[in-house]
Design a protein around this motif. Structure first.
Motif, PDB file in Angstrom:
ATOM      1  N   ALA A 111       1.137  -1.265   0.071  1.00 18.41           N
ATOM      2  CA  ALA A 111      -0.055  -0.086   0.013  1.00 18.41           C
ATOM      3  C   ALA A 111       0.623   1.338  -0.478  1.00 18.41           C
ATOM      4  O   ALA A 111       2.408   0.977   0.818  1.00 18.41           O
ATOM      5  CB  ALA A 111      -0.698   0.438   1.277  1.00 18.41           C
ATOM      6  N   SER A 120      -5.232  -5.914   7.219  1.00 20.09           N
ATOM      7  CA  SER A 120      -4.960  -4.665   7.067  1.00 20.09           C
ATOM      8  C   SER A 120      -4.211  -3.949   7.930  1.00 20.09           C
ATOM      9  O   SER A 120      -3.590  -5.239   8.797  1.00 20.09           O
ATOM     10  CB  SER A 120      -6.398  -4.251   7.442  1.00 20.09           C
ATOM     11  OG  SER A 120      -7.127  -4.257   9.004  1.00 20.09           O
ATOM     12  N   GLN A 165      -5.969  -2.529  -1.557  1.00 23.01           N
ATOM     13  CA  GLN A 165      -6.390  -2.834  -2.334  1.00 23.01           C
ATOM     14  C   GLN A 165      -5.955  -3.525  -3.582  1.00 23.01           C
ATOM     15  O   GLN A 165      -5.052  -3.583  -3.954  1.00 23.01           O
ATOM     16  CB  GLN A 165      -7.318  -1.634  -3.097  1.00 23.01           C
ATOM     17  CG  GLN A 165      -8.629  -0.810  -1.607  1.00 23.01           C
ATOM     18  CD  GLN A 165      -9.870  -1.818  -1.744  1.00 23.01           C
ATOM     19  OE1 GLN A 165     -10.293  -1.860  -2.230  1.00 23.01           O
ATOM     20  NE2 GLN A 165      -9.290  -1.669  -0.222  1.00 23.01           N
ATOM     21  N   PRO A 166      -6.313  -3.578  -5.264  1.00 21.67           N
ATOM     22  CA  PRO A 166      -6.563  -4.484  -6.211  1.00 21.67           C
ATOM     23  C   PRO A 166      -5.342  -3.057  -6.942  1.00 21.67           C
ATOM     24  O   PRO A 166      -4.362  -3.802  -7.084  1.00 21.67           O
ATOM     25  CB  PRO A 166      -7.078  -4.121  -6.979  1.00 21.67           C
ATOM     26  CG  PRO A 166      -8.366  -4.976  -6.360  1.00 21.67           C
ATOM     27  CD  PRO A 166      -8.371  -4.384  -4.605  1.00 21.67           C
ATOM     28  N   SER A 167      -5.638  -1.911  -6.325  1.00 30.34           N
ATOM     29  CA  SER A 167      -4.133  -0.902  -7.210  1.00 30.34           C
ATOM     30  C   SER A 167      -3.506  -0.471  -5.310  1.00 30.34           C
ATOM     31  O   SER A 167      -4.245   0.010  -4.153  1.00 30.34           O
ATOM     32  CB  SER A 167      -5.458   0.149  -6.796  1.00 30.34           C
ATOM     33  OG  SER A 167      -4.575   1.790  -7.552  1.00 30.34           O
ATOM     34  N   SER A 195      -3.691   3.085  -4.060  1.00 31.18           N
ATOM     35  CA  SER A 195      -4.614   3.197  -3.551  1.00 31.18           C
ATOM     36  C   SER A 195      -5.826   2.510  -2.647  1.00 31.18           C
ATOM     37  O   SER A 195      -7.096   2.245  -2.186  1.00 31.18           O
ATOM     38  CB  SER A 195      -6.078   3.808  -4.907  1.00 31.18           C
ATOM     39  OG  SER A 195      -5.966   4.369  -5.509  1.00 31.18           O
ATOM     40  N   PRO A 196      -5.010   2.535  -1.553  1.00 25.30           N
ATOM     41  CA  PRO A 196      -5.903   1.544  -0.308  1.00 25.30           C
ATOM     42  C   PRO A 196      -6.791   2.585   0.508  1.00 25.30           C
ATOM     43  O   PRO A 196      -7.349   3.651   0.395  1.00 25.30           O
ATOM     44  CB  PRO A 196      -4.394   1.355   0.192  1.00 25.30           C
ATOM     45  CG  PRO A 196      -3.348   2.896   0.608  1.00 25.30           C
ATOM     46  CD  PRO A 196      -3.931   2.820  -1.256  1.00 25.30           C
ATOM     47  N   VAL A 197      -7.529   1.780   1.125  1.00 29.03           N
ATOM     48  CA  VAL A 197      -9.111   2.201   1.821  1.00 29.03           C
ATOM     49  C   VAL A 197      -7.756   2.754   3.475  1.00 29.03           C
ATOM     50  O   VAL A 197      -7.220   2.485   4.007  1.00 29.03           O
ATOM     51  CB  VAL A 197      -9.423   1.807   1.906  1.00 29.03           C
ATOM     52  CG1 VAL A 197     -10.482   2.004   3.089  1.00 29.03           C
ATOM     53  CG2 VAL A 197     -10.821   1.393   1.259  1.00 29.03           C
TER      54      VAL A 197
END
Length: 406
Positions: free
Chosen positions: A103, A130, A145-147, A150-152
């Motif tokens: 991430a 996480s 995230q897959p990208s 661009s994690p949450v």
């Protein structure tokens, strides 16, 4: 003081050229077999000043493979435009030889102007689903995230700078989040302890629980710790237990123990005055890396400073002593005789439970901050000069270690 401003004259001497992953794995094995220091080059970021320094190394307590680790790096070089500065969470499954980015945390979640990149916390949820990261702007849950860019990122609610003037002037304003520093998650991923405060003489500890929707909900503050110094390090007495009995906390002056049943604080016996406790390890008892010294366990809630060891403080001088400024201490769970210390003056190892130490002189002549011991006994070490793998405990390499003549 932020990482970008630390001694820009450092020389980065590449020990190996960057290679493909498969080629690099082979090169690592060759370097370890032939007793060479191997420089790790696969961490993400710009590879500018200090971006290859792993400031925090963390493991998933539910994973028994010691070669699976996560690292937090900060890419804050002044050579980068503001939008390119970031923190990175990366994962290694081979003890730090190669890394995969998990991430990227953008600059909105940290403040590089107030000591960022020096002491940020990282904690891993079971399975690495996480992460909790602490920065000058508070504490955050990072969900990959897959990208990977661009994690949450979810803010964990914490204390704010009050309207009333702080005890000492700080570079923050009323309503700003108080810096989050130490973090510890229970092995079941259901409970969290976070520490806050940064040179404001008002350290705070809060507990949180995981709600049904996956959010971290504050339970309330822990009893006030009996000090007004910063919180620097933290460990449960048994990290693999979902319900640990004790919490160790290292501060800018002492080490403390919180009984999690009675909620009573006590001071660790044997720690000298004004001892900033930078790091802790609980393998076989409580080990402390302090300023200035190393402490070994001698009993429950008791440690003893190593005074008979004479650390070589500078490789080109005869200066030696036990007053080392230590940043981390690692103990090999498989071979508790083996210990590693990173410090202002380099990396030191012991093969007799911390009674005697020797300096690894093959590494760059710089300060090192973090370390990790792998299942094969090799060691990952990291500092402002970069990240390296060494194999000093092997029977083959030990006689080849460079040592000063007596």
């Amino acid at each position: 003081m932020a990482i970008p401003h630390i001694r820009r004259y450092l020389l980065f001497v590449p020990l190996l050229l960057p290679l493909s992953v498969n080629g690099q794995v082979q090169t690592v094995a060759d370097d370890m077999e032939n007793c060479r220091v191997h420089r790790v080059t696969s961490l993400p970021g710009s590879h500018q000043f200090a971006s290859e320094y792993i400031e925090t190394i963390a493991s998933d307590p539910t994973n028994d493979n010691p070669n699976v680790i996560w690292g937090l790096t900060t890419d804050l070089s002044n050579a980068l435009p503001q939008q390119s500065r970031a923190m990175y969470i990366s994962k290694s499954t081979d003890g730090g030889a190669t890394w995969s980015q998990v991430a990227r945390i953008g600059s909105r979640y940290f403040d590089e102007h107030i000591g960022e990149g020096i002491r940020n916390g990282l904690s891993i949820s079971p399975g690495g689903s996480s992460f909790i990261v602490t920065t000058q702007r508070g504490a955050f849950e990072v969900i990959p995230q897959p990208s990977i860019s661009s994690p949450v990122v979810k803010t964990i609610v914490g204390p704010q700078v009050p309207d009333s003037p702080p005890k000492i002037p700080i570079a923050k304003h009323p309503g700003d989040p108080v810096r989050a520093n130490i973090v510890q998650m229970t092995s079941d991923g259901k409970h969290l302890i976070l520490g806050y405060g940064y040179f404001d003489l008002d350290p705070k500890l809060f507990t949180y629980h995981k709600d049904g929707d996956g959010s971290w909900v504050e339970d309330g503050p822990l009893p006030p710790i009996p000090t007004d110094m910063d919180l620097l390090s933290v460990q449960f007495d048994e990290p693999k237990r979902a319900d640990p009995r004790f919490l160790y906390v290292g501060t800018g002056d002492q080490a403390y123990l919180l009984n999690l049943r009675s909620m009573k604080w006590s001071r660790i016996d044997g720690v000298g005055p004004d001892s900033a406790i930078h790091n802790m390890n609980v393998v076989g008892g409580l080990h402390l890396a302090a300023c200035w010294g190393i402490y070994n366990p001698v009993g429950p809630g008791m440690v003893e400073r190593v005074t008979n060891a004479h650390f070589l403080l500078h490789r080109t001088s005869d200066e030696a002593g036990s007053n080392i400024r230590a940043y981390s201490v690692e103990v090999d769970p498989a071979q508790p005789d083996h210990e590693v210390v990173t410090s202002l003056t380099g990396v030191y190892i012991s093969d007799d439970r911390g009674e005697t130490w020797r300096r690894i002189n093959d590494l760059p002549n710089e300060e090192f901050r973090t370390s990790h011991i792998n299942s094969d006994g090799s060691i990952l070490v990291s500092g402002v000069a970069g990240t390296f793998l060494i194999n000093p405990f092997s029977d083959t390499c030990e006689p080849h270690l460079k040592r000063r003549k007596k």
